[in-house]
Write an enzyme that holds these catalytic residues in place. Structure first.
Site, PDB file in Angstrom:
ATOM      1  N   SER A 132       0.808  -1.216   0.000  1.00  0.00           N
ATOM      2  CA  SER A 132       0.000   0.000   0.000  1.00  0.00           C
ATOM      3  C   SER A 132       0.844   1.270   0.000  1.00  0.00           C
ATOM      4  O   SER A 132       0.509   2.243  -0.673  1.00  0.00           O
ATOM      5  CB  SER A 132      -0.944   0.008   1.209  1.00  0.00           C
ATOM      6  N   HIS A 183       0.564   4.616   4.482  1.00  0.00           N
ATOM      7  CA  HIS A 183      -0.162   5.178   3.341  1.00  0.00           C
ATOM      8  C   HIS A 183       0.230   6.648   3.143  1.00  0.00           C
ATOM      9  O   HIS A 183       0.569   7.078   2.034  1.00  0.00           O
ATOM     10  CB  HIS A 183      -1.669   5.091   3.572  1.00  0.00           C
TER      11      HIS A 183
END
Length: 209
Positions: A132, A183
């Site tokens: 991610s 993230h």
């Protein structure tokens, strides 16, 4: 619209070789995890390179890289693979495979570094895996294009990117068990790494295949 895939599988492999390799690497590692205790088994993840700040694993810097290719559960692999298949290819064509690889890995590592620093400062032990951070790095690069190279991205693609980022950020904070700092770190990393890359080298133009 640069985020719609028009290619058949042969064209996809030809035009996006590194994205294809990354996808295969993620799937292969998932199969290895499944065959050696399960992809959600903590000890299996640690044995294969999950990122952690546990003192027993201190100094194992390679985990910043290896954890990018591990996924905890099929749904985790599926969501990241979908993002990689659909949204990453235009960036590989824009930068070329080598620079795209630097962006991807650099963003993933930076996201992991910031995530570990955050959990250390909070006094929490963490185990983290997933692509991610690297994928958000690609989003960060697209955000740079959307803001500062507006003529290189059509309006529909720009709106799609903004919507994707909005939902992604909300999802990162709303769902439990999500490493939101990875993230965010990946997003910021991709933004600035892309900015550095284009100052060292002039990118191509987005185009359909």
């Amino acid at each position: 619209m640069i985020f719609i895939r028009y290619e058949n599988w042969r064209s996809y492999l030809k035009f996006f070789p590194l994205t294809s390799i990354l996808l295969v690497a993620n799937v292969v590692m998932f199969i290895l995890l499944a065959a050696n205790g399960g992809s959600t088994n903590t000890m299996t993840l640690l044995r294969f390179g999950a990122l952690t700040n546990h003192e027993f694993f201190s100094g194992e810097w390679w985990r910043y890289f290896s954890s990018i290719f591990l996924h905890a559960g099929f749904s985790h692999l599926l969501f990241n693979s979908f993002a990689l298949i659909v949204f990453a290819p235009p960036m590989e064509r824009l930068l070329g495979s080598v620079r795209y690889g630097l962006l991807y890995l650099g963003s993933g590592v930076l996201g992991n570094v910031l995530a570990l620093a955050w959990y250390n400062s909070a006094g929490e032990t963490t185990i983290s895996v997933g692509a991610s951070g690297a994928i958000y790095g690609i989003y960060g690069a697209f955000l740079y294009v959307a803001l500062f190279q507006r003529t290189m991205m059509d309006e529909a693609s720009r709106k799609t990117l903004y919507t994707l980022l909005a939902f992604g950020i909300i999802f990162s904070f709303a769902m439990s068990g999500i490493n939101w700092m990875a993230h965010l770190g990946g997003l910021l990393g991709g933004f600035f790494i892309y900015g550095l890359l284009i100052r060292l080298w002039r990118p191509r133009k987005f185009r359909k295949q």
